[in-house]
Design an enzyme around this catalytic site. Sequence first.
Site, PDB file in Angstrom:
ATOM      1  N   CYS A 169       1.126  -1.609  -0.096  1.00  0.00           N
ATOM      2  CA  CYS A 169      -0.171  -0.200   0.125  1.00  0.00           C
ATOM      3  C   CYS A 169       1.099   1.147  -0.238  1.00  0.00           C
ATOM      4  O   CYS A 169       1.587   1.367   0.889  1.00  0.00           O
ATOM      5  CB  CYS A 169      -1.217  -0.063   1.428  1.00  0.00           C
ATOM      6  SG  CYS A 169      -2.001   1.325   1.260  1.00  0.00           S
TER       7      CYS A 169
ATOM      8  N   ARG B 137      -0.308   5.118   3.143  1.00  0.00           N
ATOM      9  CA  ARG B 137      -0.100   4.627   4.422  1.00  0.00           C
ATOM     10  C   ARG B 137       0.252   5.564   5.120  1.00  0.00           C
ATOM     11  O   ARG B 137       0.092   5.438   6.849  1.00  0.00           O
ATOM     12  CB  ARG B 137       0.724   3.195   4.542  1.00  0.00           C
ATOM     13  CG  ARG B 137       0.211   1.766   4.289  1.00  0.00           C
ATOM     14  CD  ARG B 137       0.938   1.131   4.474  1.00  0.00           C
ATOM     15  NE  ARG B 137       2.591   0.421   3.817  1.00  0.00           N
ATOM     16  CZ  ARG B 137       3.635   0.455   3.516  1.00  0.00           C
ATOM     17  NH1 ARG B 137       3.920  -0.381   4.697  1.00  0.00           N
ATOM     18  NH2 ARG B 137       4.486   0.286   2.239  1.00  0.00           N
TER      19      ARG B 137
ATOM     20  N   TRP C   6      -9.447   5.995  -0.671  1.00  0.00           N
ATOM     21  CA  TRP C   6     -10.412   6.093  -2.180  1.00  0.00           C
ATOM     22  C   TRP C   6      -8.812   6.113  -3.046  1.00  0.00           C
ATOM     23  O   TRP C   6      -8.030   5.499  -3.329  1.00  0.00           O
ATOM     24  CB  TRP C   6      -9.747   8.105  -1.799  1.00  0.00           C
ATOM     25  CG  TRP C   6      -8.664   8.487  -1.389  1.00  0.00           C
ATOM     26  CD1 TRP C   6      -7.607   8.379  -2.156  1.00  0.00           C
ATOM     27  CD2 TRP C   6      -8.422   9.287   0.201  1.00  0.00           C
ATOM     28  NE1 TRP C   6      -6.156   9.271  -1.408  1.00  0.00           N
ATOM     29  CE2 TRP C   6      -7.264   9.712  -0.335  1.00  0.00           C
ATOM     30  CE3 TRP C   6      -9.367   8.839   1.102  1.00  0.00           C
ATOM     31  CZ2 TRP C   6      -6.129  10.248   1.239  1.00  0.00           C
ATOM     32  CZ3 TRP C   6      -8.471   9.969   2.005  1.00  0.00           C
ATOM     33  CH2 TRP C   6      -7.001   9.794   2.234  1.00  0.00           C
TER      34      TRP C   6
ATOM     35  N   GLU D  51      -5.470   3.705 -11.020  1.00  0.00           N
ATOM     36  CA  GLU D  51      -6.030   2.370 -10.779  1.00  0.00           C
ATOM     37  C   GLU D  51      -7.146   1.703 -11.741  1.00  0.00           C
ATOM     38  O   GLU D  51      -6.926   1.183 -12.220  1.00  0.00           O
ATOM     39  CB  GLU D  51      -6.466   2.267  -9.276  1.00  0.00           C
ATOM     40  CG  GLU D  51      -4.792   2.256  -8.260  1.00  0.00           C
ATOM     41  CD  GLU D  51      -5.815   2.079  -6.984  1.00  0.00           C
ATOM     42  OE1 GLU D  51      -6.060   0.614  -6.471  1.00  0.00           O
ATOM     43  OE2 GLU D  51      -6.068   3.185  -6.372  1.00  0.00           O
TER      44      GLU D  51
HETATM   45  C1  HEM Z   1      -6.366   6.544   1.831  1.00  0.00           C
HETATM   46  C2  HEM Z   1      -6.459   5.975   0.440  1.00  0.00           C
HETATM   47  C3  HEM Z   1      -5.238   4.635  -0.171  1.00  0.00           C
HETATM   48  C4  HEM Z   1      -5.168   4.939  -1.582  1.00  0.00           C
HETATM   49  C5  HEM Z   1      -4.539   5.548  -2.515  1.00  0.00           C
HETATM   50  C6  HEM Z   1      -4.187   3.893  -1.437  1.00  0.00           C
HETATM   51  C7  HEM Z   1      -3.658   2.894  -2.165  1.00  0.00           C
HETATM   52  C8  HEM Z   1      -3.288   1.879  -3.151  1.00  0.00           C
HETATM   53  C9  HEM Z   1      -2.843   0.967  -3.705  1.00  0.00           C
HETATM   54  C10 HEM Z   1      -2.904   2.321  -5.119  1.00  0.00           C
HETATM   55  C11 HEM Z   1      -2.391  -0.171  -3.922  1.00  0.00           C
HETATM   56  C12 HEM Z   1      -2.553  -1.056  -4.669  1.00  0.00           C
HETATM   57  C13 HEM Z   1      -3.745  -1.600  -5.546  1.00  0.00           C
HETATM   58  C14 HEM Z   1      -3.360  -2.478  -7.003  1.00  0.00           C
HETATM   59  O1  HEM Z   1      -2.176  -2.476  -7.290  1.00  0.00           O
HETATM   60  O2  HEM Z   1      -4.025  -3.186  -7.495  1.00  0.00           O
HETATM   61  C15 HEM Z   1      -2.834  -0.628  -2.782  1.00  0.00           C
HETATM   62  C16 HEM Z   1      -3.069  -1.810  -1.949  1.00  0.00           C
HETATM   63  C17 HEM Z   1      -3.809  -1.805  -0.701  1.00  0.00           C
HETATM   64  N1  HEM Z   1      -4.078  -0.747   0.600  1.00  0.00           N
HETATM   65 FE1  HEM Z   1      -4.165   0.913   0.322  1.00  0.00          FE
HETATM   66  N2  HEM Z   1      -4.662   2.968  -0.361  1.00  0.00           N
HETATM   67  C18 HEM Z   1      -5.519   3.578   0.165  1.00  0.00           C
HETATM   68  C19 HEM Z   1      -6.132   3.212   1.986  1.00  0.00           C
HETATM   69  C20 HEM Z   1      -5.662   2.377   2.073  1.00  0.00           C
HETATM   70  C21 HEM Z   1      -6.683   1.467   3.149  1.00  0.00           C
HETATM   71  C22 HEM Z   1      -7.236   2.080   4.314  1.00  0.00           C
HETATM   72  C23 HEM Z   1      -6.184   0.120   3.433  1.00  0.00           C
HETATM   73  C24 HEM Z   1      -6.548  -1.078   5.262  1.00  0.00           C
HETATM   74  C25 HEM Z   1      -6.913  -0.608   5.844  1.00  0.00           C
HETATM   75  C26 HEM Z   1      -5.737  -0.406   1.983  1.00  0.00           C
HETATM   76  C27 HEM Z   1      -4.632  -1.301   2.508  1.00  0.00           C
HETATM   77  C28 HEM Z   1      -4.405  -2.300   1.426  1.00  0.00           C
HETATM   78  C29 HEM Z   1      -4.003  -3.250   1.413  1.00  0.00           C
HETATM   79  C30 HEM Z   1      -3.893  -4.700   1.719  1.00  0.00           C
HETATM   80  C31 HEM Z   1      -2.886  -3.295  -0.007  1.00  0.00           C
HETATM   81  C32 HEM Z   1      -3.027  -4.865  -0.907  1.00  0.00           C
HETATM   82  C33 HEM Z   1      -3.703  -6.048  -1.315  1.00  0.00           C
HETATM   83  C34 HEM Z   1      -3.314  -6.792  -2.084  1.00  0.00           C
HETATM   84  O3  HEM Z   1      -2.530  -7.392  -2.135  1.00  0.00           O
HETATM   85  O4  HEM Z   1      -4.711  -7.447  -3.228  1.00  0.00           O
HETATM   86  N3  HEM Z   1      -5.096   1.037   2.333  1.00  0.00           N
HETATM   87  N4  HEM Z   1      -3.477   0.805  -2.190  1.00  0.00           N
HETATM   88  N1  LIG Z   2      -7.141   2.403  -3.429  1.00  0.00           N
HETATM   89  C1  LIG Z   2      -7.271   0.979  -3.554  1.00  0.00           C
HETATM   90  N2  LIG Z   2      -6.516   0.438  -4.140  1.00  0.00           N
HETATM   91  C2  LIG Z   2      -7.132  -0.927  -3.952  1.00  0.00           C
HETATM   92  C3  LIG Z   2      -6.194  -1.872  -2.761  1.00  0.00           C
HETATM   93  C4  LIG Z   2      -6.477  -3.061  -2.040  1.00  0.00           C
HETATM   94  C5  LIG Z   2      -6.507  -3.909  -4.010  1.00  0.00           C
HETATM   95  C6  LIG Z   2      -7.255  -3.456  -5.167  1.00  0.00           C
HETATM   96  C7  LIG Z   2      -7.055  -4.081  -5.488  1.00  0.00           C
HETATM   97  O1  LIG Z   2      -6.645  -4.726  -5.491  1.00  0.00           O
HETATM   98  C8  LIG Z   2      -6.321  -5.360  -6.828  1.00  0.00           C
HETATM   99  C9  LIG Z   2      -5.836  -7.182  -6.919  1.00  0.00           C
HETATM  100  C10 LIG Z   2      -4.424  -6.809  -8.065  1.00  0.00           C
HETATM  101  N3  LIG Z   2      -4.419  -5.382  -7.885  1.00  0.00           N
HETATM  102  C11 LIG Z   2      -6.338  -5.142  -8.398  1.00  0.00           C
HETATM  103  C12 LIG Z   2      -6.726  -1.947  -4.534  1.00  0.00           C
HETATM  104  C13 LIG Z   2      -8.023   0.997  -2.059  1.00  0.00           C
HETATM  105  C14 LIG Z   2      -8.922  -0.118  -1.774  1.00  0.00           C
HETATM  106  C15 LIG Z   2      -9.359  -0.175  -0.421  1.00  0.00           C
HETATM  107  C16 LIG Z   2      -8.850   1.027   0.105  1.00  0.00           C
HETATM  108  S1  LIG Z   2      -7.434   1.516  -0.239  1.00  0.00           S
END
Ligand code: HEM
Ligand SMILES: N/C(=N/c1cccc(CO[C@@H]2CCNC2)c1)c1cccs1
Length: 350
Positions: free
Chosen positions: A61, A64, A226, A231
């Site tokens: 993420c 964070r 958000w 994405e």
């Molecule tokens: C507040 C704005 C946030 C933004 C802009 C953001 C952005 C992102 C992005 C761009 C990814 C990669 C997603 C992908 O490539 O498909 C990601 C992954 C992730 N985010 Fe964040 N995030 C945010 C908030 C959060 C929150 C609130 C949580 C959990 C409480 C979180 C937990 C995670 C996790 C666990 C992943 C990995 C998901 C996976 O392994 O498929 N994020 N985030």
């Molecule tokens: N912006 C975000 N993006 C993502 C965060 C976690 C996972 C994903 C979707 O992941 C899928 C599996 C690998 N790419 C697409 C998107 C958030 C979703 C929930 C909190 S922040």
Amino acid sequence: MKTQAHQFLKHFFEEEHKDPVDFHNRCSEVAAEIEATGTYSLTYEELNYGAKLAWRNSNKCIGRLFWKTMHVRDCRHIQQSEEIADALIDHIRYATNQGKIKPTITVFHPSVRIWNHQLIRYAGYQVGETIIGDSDSLAFTQQCERLGWEGKGTPFDVLPLIFQVGDEEPVIVRIPPDVVLEVQLSHPEVPAFTDLSLKWYAVPIISSMKLEIGGIEFPAAPFNGWYMGTEIGARNLADEHRYNQLPAVADLLQLNQKSASSLWKDRALVELNVAVLHSFREQGVSIVDHHTAAIQFKQFEEQESKKGRDVTGTWSWLIPPMSPATTHVFHKPYDNTKKSPAFLYQPNPY
Ligand code: HEM
Ligand SMILES: N/C(=N/c1cccc(CO[C@@H]2CCNC2)c1)c1cccs1
């Protein structure tokens, strides 16, 4: 479990500068509960802090920096299907907040499981050789149809919720359309961009991951933030196997698609991402561009280092899918050590 519980409580009491006597008492209480019942219950305070830590520990993420601001909704006491459905729809309303998105997590009783990957997502249909809608949703859409749901067959049909309590039959619930905020895409300099009739939903709410805190597992703990613009603009609408919109955008811009070296794909990609960021902002919906997100992540790294904590990360996920080398993230390595509390993958329930 006892070890995981002890580790979590140690972090919780230390970081929150709590009284060591209270720490000792809480440890004895938890040990006794594990002894007697094989598990233990987290206090609301421990759940609240643990969920925030799970976000702070999420190596993939980039968002964070704001880990402390997350709203934690405790729904562990809910076990009736109607109440679970209401709690899910309330999460969508509360987090959407008319566009000023609130990072929120709702934690359900360990016996609850949500079948959706995200609470809001578009259906995917196989029609002969072609796919209508989101190809990522093909299998889940089939489950919805098996359980009696019928979509309109458009590329943007919002899927219903499916959840299960223990071994009971899965429950399928339509989301009231007025609850789902969507953004119609337009481009600040290309009026004809609206002819593509593109849109995307405002709030990404991941509902397929398991939250683990101090050895306790919550298979249903939907969380949202958000979007980062790329994405939607560089993956969901751009990937050939997803909505594959780059040729249509290139047509609009009258780019030469005959030669790869004209970089028509790159020019189309930039304008599609400009349109996403412009449209979300114009319609008052929270979103972050990948440059700002990287700057915020840098601030997170600095903040953590000041607190004497190492930042772990997954480099290949932290770099944005567009212009990655224009961010600091690309130019440094990240330690991918897994920490707890955490959000974990779990097998699909279908
Ligand atoms: C507040 C704005 C946030 C933004 C802009 C953001 C952005 C992102 C992005 C761009 C990814 C990669 C997603 C992908 O490539 O498909 C990601 C992954 C992730 N985010 Fe964040 N995030 C945010 C908030 C959060 C929150 C609130 C949580 C959990 C409480 C979180 C937990 C995670 C996790 C666990 C992943 C990995 C998901 C996976 O392994 O498929 N994020 N985030
Ligand atoms: N912006 C975000 N993006 C993502 C965060 C976690 C996972 C994903 C979707 O992941 C899928 C599996 C690998 N790419 C697409 C998107 C958030 C979703 C929930 C909190 S922040």
